[in-house]
Every structure is written in structure tokens, then in C-alpha cells.
Design a protein around this motif. Structure first.
Motif, PDB file in Angstrom:
ATOM      1  N   GLY A 133      13.391  24.497  29.427  1.00 20.75           N
ATOM      2  CA  GLY A 133      13.008  23.242  30.063  1.00 20.75           C
ATOM      3  C   GLY A 133      12.027  23.415  31.203  1.00 20.75           C
ATOM      4  O   GLY A 133      10.995  22.729  31.261  1.00 20.75           O
ATOM      5  N   TYR A 134      12.319  24.339  32.124  1.00 18.24           N
ATOM      6  CA  TYR A 134      11.409  24.552  33.255  1.00 18.24           C
ATOM      7  C   TYR A 134      10.056  25.094  32.787  1.00 18.24           C
ATOM      8  O   TYR A 134       9.004  24.713  33.321  1.00 18.24           O
ATOM      9  CB  TYR A 134      12.031  25.502  34.281  1.00 18.24           C
ATOM     10  N   SER A 135      10.070  25.972  31.809  1.00 14.72           N
ATOM     11  CA  SER A 135       8.809  26.539  31.311  1.00 14.72           C
ATOM     12  C   SER A 135       7.944  25.472  30.659  1.00 14.72           C
ATOM     13  O   SER A 135       6.713  25.456  30.826  1.00 14.72           O
ATOM     14  CB  SER A 135       9.102  27.671  30.315  1.00 14.72           C
ATOM     15  N   ALA A 136       8.581  24.581  29.914  1.00 20.42           N
ATOM     16  CA  ALA A 136       7.829  23.492  29.288  1.00 20.42           C
ATOM     17  C   ALA A 136       7.238  22.573  30.343  1.00 20.42           C
ATOM     18  O   ALA A 136       6.099  22.082  30.207  1.00 20.42           O
ATOM     19  CB  ALA A 136       8.734  22.703  28.345  1.00 20.42           C
ATOM     20  N   PHE A 137       7.983  22.322  31.413  1.00 22.04           N
ATOM     21  CA  PHE A 137       7.464  21.482  32.497  1.00 22.04           C
ATOM     22  C   PHE A 137       6.244  22.127  33.148  1.00 22.04           C
ATOM     23  O   PHE A 137       5.233  21.460  33.409  1.00 22.04           O
ATOM     24  CB  PHE A 137       8.542  21.237  33.546  1.00 22.04           C
ATOM     25  N   ILE A 138       6.324  23.431  33.409  1.00 20.93           N
ATOM     26  CA  ILE A 138       5.198  24.128  34.039  1.00 20.93           C
ATOM     27  C   ILE A 138       3.969  24.094  33.137  1.00 20.93           C
ATOM     28  O   ILE A 138       2.838  23.878  33.597  1.00 20.93           O
ATOM     29  CB  ILE A 138       5.598  25.571  34.385  1.00 20.93           C
ATOM     30  N   LYS A 139       4.162  24.299  31.856  1.00 23.96           N
ATOM     31  CA  LYS A 139       3.050  24.241  30.904  1.00 23.96           C
ATOM     32  C   LYS A 139       2.385  22.867  30.947  1.00 23.96           C
ATOM     33  O   LYS A 139       1.155  22.756  31.006  1.00 23.96           O
ATOM     34  CB  LYS A 139       3.553  24.542  29.497  1.00 23.96           C
ATOM     35  N   ASP A 140       3.178  21.818  30.914  1.00 21.49           N
ATOM     36  CA  ASP A 140       2.642  20.462  30.963  1.00 21.49           C
ATOM     37  C   ASP A 140       1.947  20.194  32.287  1.00 21.49           C
ATOM     38  O   ASP A 140       0.878  19.554  32.329  1.00 21.49           O
ATOM     39  CB  ASP A 140       3.775  19.457  30.747  1.00 21.49           C
ATOM     40  N   LEU A 141       2.524  20.680  33.372  1.00 21.23           N
ATOM     41  CA  LEU A 141       1.948  20.477  34.700  1.00 21.23           C
ATOM     42  C   LEU A 141       0.565  21.107  34.803  1.00 21.23           C
ATOM     43  O   LEU A 141      -0.384  20.497  35.321  1.00 21.23           O
ATOM     44  CB  LEU A 141       2.885  21.072  35.754  1.00 21.23           C
ATOM     45  N   LEU A 142       0.410  22.325  34.270  1.00 19.45           N
ATOM     46  CA  LEU A 142      -0.872  23.014  34.346  1.00 19.45           C
ATOM     47  C   LEU A 142      -1.906  22.431  33.388  1.00 19.45           C
ATOM     48  O   LEU A 142      -3.111  22.494  33.654  1.00 19.45           O
ATOM     49  CB  LEU A 142      -0.678  24.507  34.061  1.00 19.45           C
ATOM     50  N   GLU A 143      -1.451  21.865  32.289  1.00 20.06           N
ATOM     51  CA  GLU A 143      -2.390  21.183  31.395  1.00 20.06           C
ATOM     52  C   GLU A 143      -2.918  19.905  32.045  1.00 20.06           C
ATOM     53  O   GLU A 143      -4.094  19.547  31.872  1.00 20.06           O
ATOM     54  CB  GLU A 143      -1.693  20.858  30.074  1.00 20.06           C
ATOM     55  N   ARG A 144      -2.086  19.253  32.796  1.00 18.97           N
ATOM     56  CA  ARG A 144      -2.471  18.008  33.465  1.00 18.97           C
ATOM     57  C   ARG A 144      -3.251  18.268  34.744  1.00 18.97           C
ATOM     58  O   ARG A 144      -4.202  17.555  35.066  1.00 18.97           O
ATOM     59  CB  ARG A 144      -1.210  17.207  33.760  1.00 18.97           C
TER      60      ARG A 144
END
Length: 313
Positions: free
Chosen positions: A260-271
Motif C-alpha cells: 500500500g505505501y509503495s503504491a502511494f509513493i509511486k502515484d505521488l511521484l507520477e503526479r
């Protein structure tokens, strides 16, 4: 003096460690600038966890989870301060060493403010201990100063709702003991684990437990003085039943939390790509309105009102 190599020529994803304190300053600075500007601050506590688990359990859980998230996402783990703030019912319990709320909020603030000078623009507080009374106001104070910070306890972020566990999470119980068995089982003494207690002052239907899906007419478990002081109420400091714990349950919890946290970080950096502060403030200038000042000038990646111009919402 020999010229320092550029970080991308000798480190990149092969930095010495995901832990900030195990790298040199040039490596951390270059990594935040060129590779990944997300920093994870693990937050736990030093407190009693019954006769079977170590006093550092919450901090150990936060550190170990943060390490796994950083390995998967490329983020950097800041040093855990070990001590934490506590809900009222923990106070005075032998082997629990608590920071007062103002101290804990100031500690969180100063760590984030200092780390921003390295080049981190996005901060995640990965919390493994119920110190909502400190980390939530700290996040909002940091936001007013221009620091993009999110925070959650791993158990509320996960929201297991008994998908893995038999019981909702409380303290030194099935959930925390299972995670400890997964991450550092050599420090757990299951032969000493006992079913715990705890006197509730309101019917359980009115309280949302950690990881529970809420329903109408429910307080969060830290929304009130719902329990007696543990030093007066508990013989062994356990709320819940750690005898139900297992390494297999802990492995499942860890896997889901890291995902969950890794997916959030990935999305955050894409945005918000590396080098961009989502709030648009030039750290550490921030908002100075309470001192009679005005909003700062936003950076080139945001318009005059602070709205991102580098992606379409």
C-alpha cells in the motif's frame, strides 16, 4: 582535492543504504535531487508490550516497515526518534517512556524541516504507535509552513478489518505480536504470551477499533477518554490476545502494508515528479500569516494561487 563524482555515476539505485544515516551527505543530497525526493520518517515509541514483546516494538515495527517500503519504492528512511507521544491511558505505566505532546510535535517538525534542506520535497510519517494527538497537528503545522507531509498509522492505512486477523488491533495483541514475529521473531517470547484485559467505559459498538471499517454512530478509539488508566487497570499491559499471533499472519500484514505505501509513493511521484514540492512553496519559507506576513511566492511549477501547472488534474 579530488573532484567528487556525480551521484548518478557511482550510486543511483546502488546507494549504500535506504537509511539516510548510513549514506554520506553528498550521496543523500544527490539522490534526493536526481532520483527520489520522498523521505519516510518512521515513528514509534518506547513502551511496555506485555511480558512477551520488547519495549521498542512500535519503533522496531515502524523502522522495519519503512525499510521494506523504501526498498520497493526507492524512498529514503530517516532515522526513527524511537520515543513518541502517548494517549492519556498509557501515562505512568512502568517501562513506558513518554514525550509530552508539545515535545513530540516539535521533534517531528524539526526533523522534517531539517530534512527538507537535503532536497526532500515529500514526507511520509509511517506511524506504528497511537500518537494521533501529536502527529496529526504536527502535519498541519508543517503544511502551513510549506512542507508536504502525510501521516498514518500502518494499521489504519491497511484497514485489515479481520481479513488477516481474528481480532481488531489493540495493544501487544495478535496484530502487533504477529508483525513482530514476522520482522524480528528472535525478540518475541511466545511462551510468555497471555490473553489480556482492559476495562472499557463505553460499549464497544460506539468505538471504531484500529483497522475496523466504521459504521454509523461510532467514535474513533482515540476520540475520547474511553478507558481506565492502564497502570491502574492492567496487570500485564496487554489489551487483546497475543496467543492468537503467528508469523504467517505477520507476514501477510507486512506484505499488504508495504504494497500500500509503495503504491502511494509511486502515484505521488507520477503526479509530482522529483524536485517538485506539491504545495509549491519554496522550502523552508512557507506560510507566515500567523506572524503578520503574507503567502510566499510560489515556485515556477505552480500558478499565482499555488495550483500545479505540470499535470492535468
Amino acid at each position: 582535492m579530488a573532484e567528487l563524482k556525480k551521484q548518478t555515476e557511482f550510486k543511483l539505485y546502488k546507494r549504500d543504504s535506504v537509511f539516510f544515516d548510513q549514506n554520506t551527505a553528498p550521496v543523500n543530497i544527490a539522490y534526493a535531487k536526481e532520483v527520489n525526493d520522498v523521505a519516510i520518517l518512521p515513528l514509534g515509541a518506547i513502551e511496555q508490550h506485555g511480558p512477551h514483546c520488547p519495549n521498542g516494538l512500535d519503533s522496531f515495527n515502524a523502522i522495519c516497515l519503512a525499510k521494506k517500503v523504501a526498498e520497493k519504492s526507492g524512498a529514503t528512511v530517516l532515522p526513527c526518534p524511537m520515543y513518541g507521544g502517548h494517549p492519556y491511558m498509557h501515562m505512568g505505566m512502568p517501562a513506558t517512556i513518554a514525550l509530552n505532546y508539545e515535545t513530540n510535535m516539535a521533534l517531528i517538525h524539526d526533523i522534517i524541516a531539517g530534512a527538507s534542506n537535503v532536497g526532500y520535497n515529500k514526507f511520509i510519517l509511517l506511524v506504528a504507535h497511537g500518537q494521533d494527538s501529536s502527529f496529526i497537528p504536527a502535519v498541519h503545522k508543517l503544511g502551513m509552513e510549506g512542507y508536504f507531509t502525510v501521516a498514518s498509522t500502518w494499521y489504519d492505512f491497511l484497514g485489515d478489518n479481520k481479513a488477516v486477523l481474528s481480532d481488531y488491533m489493540w495493544h501487544a495483541d495478535e496484530a502487533e505480536t504477529s508483525m513482530a514475529l514476522s520482522l524480528y521473531g528472535d525478540l518475541v517470547h511466545m511462551d510468555l504470551a497471555i490473553d489480556g484485559g482492559g476495562t472499557t467505559l463505553v460499549d464497544g459498538k460506539w468505538k471504531k477499533a484500529p483497522g475496523e471499517t466504521s459504521h454509523p454512530f461510532q467514535f474513533y478509539h482515540f476520540d475520547g477518554t474511553f478507558a481506565l488508566m492502564e497502570k491502574d487497570d492492567l496487570d500485564y499491559g496487554v489489551i487483546g490476545n497475543p496467543t492468537k499471533a503467528s508469523k504467517e499472519k505477520g507476514d501477510a500484514l507486512v506484505e499488504k502494508v508495504v504494497e500500500g505505501y509503495s503504491a502511494f509513493i509511486k502515484d505521488l511521484l507520477e503526479r509530482h515528479p522529483v524536485g517538485i514540492n506539491p504545495l509549491g512553496f519554496r522550502n523552508p519559507l512557507g506560510f507566515n500569516g500567523f506572524n503578520g506576513g503574507a503567502y510566499p511566492t510560489f515556485d515556477k511549477d505552480h500558478d499565482e494561487k499555488g495550483r500545479p501547472i505540470y499535470y492535468n488534474k
